[in-house]
Design an enzyme around this catalytic site. Structure first.
Site, PDB file in Angstrom:
ATOM      1  N   GLU A 293       6.249   7.612   5.576  1.00  0.00           N
ATOM      2  CA  GLU A 293       5.144   7.626   6.534  1.00  0.00           C
ATOM      3  C   GLU A 293       4.319   6.361   6.316  1.00  0.00           C
ATOM      4  O   GLU A 293       3.686   6.189   5.264  1.00  0.00           O
ATOM      5  CB  GLU A 293       4.281   8.870   6.357  1.00  0.00           C
TER       6      GLU A 293
ATOM      7  N   ASP B 245      -8.956   9.786   5.970  1.00  0.00           N
ATOM      8  CA  ASP B 245      -8.511   9.360   4.649  1.00  0.00           C
ATOM      9  C   ASP B 245      -9.654   9.280   3.646  1.00  0.00           C
ATOM     10  O   ASP B 245     -10.765   8.836   3.960  1.00  0.00           O
ATOM     11  CB  ASP B 245      -7.828   7.995   4.752  1.00  0.00           C
TER      12      ASP B 245
END
Length: 281
Positions: free
Chosen positions: A59, A70
């Site tokens: 990924e 994130d």
């Protein structure tokens, strides 16, 4: 373009779904890092190392200025990669270089702001040309899901989507039915990557069952908060997923002052072994 599921989407589905036969229930490891981190060449070497160490899917995060999903480690990697140049260009070049060195399926993870800036169809076409199997966009606006999935189909790649654990049942159903390639079911709700305070396995299992009921033929991946091999093993013992994705442990290892590639290889191997042990239990 061909109609229906493109060959690259079929490859991705085979990698993560394993035909859903009881004797082939071994979930795969998805390995995430940010394109261009710590630099283009080393970033590509890292992804190839992930694959050589047993990861079943790569990924590739497209660098962005606002990686809202994130946590600190991956957000810092985004910033580092952006300082080296344009995020889309480094992502496409990363995928092209990976594709010449290994045949592990590659999925790009991109935020919608990047897709919108380039244009959905152009972005899908350029991703397809680079060699990706799919592009996971965790924050497609509901009113743009249909158009994005159509653009991906036209380009011949899959359009995995994130199943928001806070969504209504109707909204969850729309996402699960629209997603191609796989559905990404977060292991924890309302948290960023790098979360390490534990996972409610019963809650995750119930959520995955709900997703499975809405999209019975679509593979399901989970990630976010899968901080240790032991936790990954526990997940696959209790939760019906085709893959577990890790990112922060790998990015932190790459940031190490010692041999980052050697360390990431060890991390991947530990998680792959844990998945094998959990899947066999």
């Amino acid at each position: 373009m061909t109609s229906g599921v493109h060959v690259r989407d079929a490859v991705l589905r085979r990698a993560v779904d394993l035909d859903r036969q009881p004797e082939k229930r071994q979930p795969i490891l998805g390995a995430f890092s940010v394109a261009g981190y710590p630099n283009l060449r080393s970033g590509v070497d890292a992804f190839v190392t992930f694959a050589e160490s047993g990861a079943g899917m790569l990924e590739v995060g497209a660098p962005t200025a606002d990686p809202w999903l994130d946590g600190p480690a991956i957000a810092a990697a985004h910033g580092c990669a952006l300082r080296a140049g344009d995020g889309v260009s480094v992502t496409l070049e990363t995928v092209r270089r990976i594709s010449t060195r290994c045949d592990t399926p590659v999925v790009v993870m991109s935020y919608w702001s990047t897709i919108q800036a380039i244009g959905p169809q152009r972005m899908a076409d350029e991703l397809a040309s680079s060699g990706v199997s799919g592009c996971l966009v965790p924050d497609v606006p509901p009113e743009r899901v249909e158009a994005w999935v159509a653009a991906a189909v036209e380009a011949g790649i899959s359009a995995p989507l994130l199943a928001n654990r806070d969504a209504s049942y109707a909204e969850l159903g729309d996402i699960c039915r629209a997603a191609t390639g796989f559905v990404y079911a977060p292991a924890v709700g309302g948290q960023r990557t790098g979360y390490s305070a534990g996972i409610d396995l019963d809650g995750l299992a119930a959520f995955v069952r709900a997703v499975r009921g809405l999209a019975p033929s679509t593979p399901i991946m989970t990630g976010i908060g899968v901080s240790t091999p032991e936790l990954a093993s526990a997940i696959v013992r209790q939760v019906d997923v085709s893959a577990v994705v890790i990112g922060s442990p790998l990015v932190r290892a790459l940031h190490s002052d010692t041999d980052g590639l050697h360390q990431t290889a060890g991390v991947v191997k530990e998680f792959v072994a844990a998945l094998a042990a959990g899947g066999a239990a």
